[in-house]
Design an enzyme around this catalytic site. Sequence first.
Site, short mmCIF file in Angstrom:
data_model
loop_
_atom_site.label_atom_id
_atom_site.label_comp_id
_atom_site.label_asym_id
_atom_site.label_seq_id
_atom_site.Cartn_x
_atom_site.Cartn_y
_atom_site.Cartn_z
N ARG A 1 0.84 -1.20 0.00
CA ARG A 1 0.00 0.00 0.00
C ARG A 1 0.87 1.25 0.00
O ARG A 1 0.61 2.21 -0.73
CB ARG A 1 -0.91 0.01 1.23
CG ARG A 1 -2.05 -0.98 1.19
CD ARG A 1 -2.93 -0.87 2.44
NE ARG A 1 -3.38 -2.19 2.85
CZ ARG A 1 -3.36 -2.67 4.08
NH1 ARG A 1 -2.91 -1.91 5.07
NH2 ARG A 1 -3.77 -3.89 4.35
N SER B 1 -7.23 -4.10 1.13
CA SER B 1 -7.48 -2.86 1.87
C SER B 1 -7.23 -3.13 3.35
O SER B 1 -7.31 -4.27 3.82
CB SER B 1 -8.92 -2.40 1.65
OG SER B 1 -9.84 -3.28 2.30
N ASP C 1 -10.27 -4.77 4.99
CA ASP C 1 -10.40 -6.20 4.71
C ASP C 1 -9.38 -7.02 5.48
O ASP C 1 -9.69 -8.11 5.97
CB ASP C 1 -10.26 -6.46 3.21
CG ASP C 1 -11.46 -6.00 2.41
OD1 ASP C 1 -12.50 -5.71 3.04
OD2 ASP C 1 -11.37 -5.93 1.17
N GLU C 2 -8.17 -6.51 5.59
CA GLU C 2 -7.14 -7.21 6.35
C GLU C 2 -7.60 -7.43 7.79
O GLU C 2 -7.46 -8.52 8.35
CB GLU C 2 -5.84 -6.43 6.32
CG GLU C 2 -4.68 -7.14 7.01
CD GLU C 2 -3.40 -6.33 6.96
OE1 GLU C 2 -2.39 -6.80 7.53
OE2 GLU C 2 -3.39 -5.22 6.37
N GLY C 3 -8.17 -6.40 8.40
CA GLY C 3 -8.67 -6.52 9.76
C GLY C 3 -9.86 -7.47 9.86
O GLY C 3 -9.94 -8.28 10.78
#
Length: 495
Positions: free
Chosen positions: A129, A164, A167-169
Amino acid sequence: MGVAQEEQTFTALLGVAAVAGLTTLILLLVEATSVLLPTTTKFGVVLDAGSSHTSLFLYQWPADKENNTGVVSQALACRAQGRGISSYAANPLGAAESLRDCLEEAVAHIPQAQHRETPLFLGATAGMRLLSQKNSSQAAEVFDAVSQVLAQSPLDFRGAEILSGRDEGAYGWITANYLLGRLVKYSAVGKWIRPVEEALVGALDLGGASTQISFVPEGPVLDARSQATFRLYGTTHSLYAHSHLCFGRDQALLRLLVGLVQGNPTGPVRHPCYHSGYRATLAPGVLYESPCVRDPPSPGLSQNLTVEGTGNPAACVAAIRTLFNFSSCVGRADCAFDGVYQPPVRGPFYAFSSFYHTFHFLNLTAGQTLDTTNATIWAFCQRSWKLVEDSYPGQGLWLRDYCASGLYVLTLLLDGFGFSQETWVSIKFRTQADGTDLGWTLGYMLNLTGLLPSEAPAQWRAQHPGVWVAGVVFAVLTLVAILGAFAVQLFWPQD
């Protein structure tokens, strides 16, 4: 009807019954055997391209239970050589080559007949990112090189993407609750049950470049940018999931060092988070290569600087707090730091990745109280560098940073995310659950391969072995009785 005719009719009926009983027994035995025999195993591979390194995870599950819970297990975890793929911006082919060894190890673990049906994913997180923000063309070149190598593997490569932060979390939350059996589970009495909402756990993830927090809040999520909604096993879950870029462990400590350098550009730089007696030189130019460092370098920073440790935990905490903008959240109960919306934390949490690794090194993963945790870190920070080196040989460059990491974790969790003396005990620092690494990769694979159904699963088709035993015994006894009656009819003397 004569006696002979009656005997013939009875014999025929007994024969039909015997055949039926024998057929029933055979079917029961075949069905019972099919339940007990091992099923085909399926596989899935996910590459976690993080900021500091890339890890490969190979998962496996029984083919006939792919819509049931708690059946996916971790078959392999492999850490790729070198740093994260974002560090190969000037050498994209190097990023691709760094993945080959782990990929070959995973391929060798999977039966050749199943290679083409095994999905392979790559998900890149905060490191990519940041590279995309800094130089999008370099990021694209790295992705192209990596994708070409993965597409050449015998597995079913389904693409590489930058996740994103939200989404990772959210995927980390799915992983934790899936492995802990909190989404749905099969009860001892043979029914699917959904645990109460209070049993769900929150997820805390600390990477090299970002940190994530995800949990189910008390009320609705009021900011759509931090809301993730999933329908899993017939239940809709609305999460708060947010990622704080540049607040990962490595980037936070880099920003901390830059702030100290800026405060004394001519040096030597006195670092309160390094142990007393520590001394090193650094090239200041490399400090400003990260997009997380937004302050321009001070004039005259072309020469190397000397950094000296002072081992002062109070001054270290004060320096760490400058990384956060807490004043933007004064008077707000739904704010973390830097003006970012966050509802009050709720329920138990699992903290993994660098949260766990930092506290594991400091021997603080056994549920110590907040007071004990704080005292332990302070005592460690006040030890001399010589004593620390002698006590922890072979730790390399990471050794100097554990004091800063420990105090950073405390500051982030308490002042940043809003945990308190009372809620601290709700945090479990873990690296695995049910033998599988905690992180976003399992949740990501489960979601993309459809292993998490949106509707509640049907009852298991397979019955308890006791039911089959009873059925077989009944069929055998019935068959014996029929054959016995048949023998009596044939051989018993007639009047």
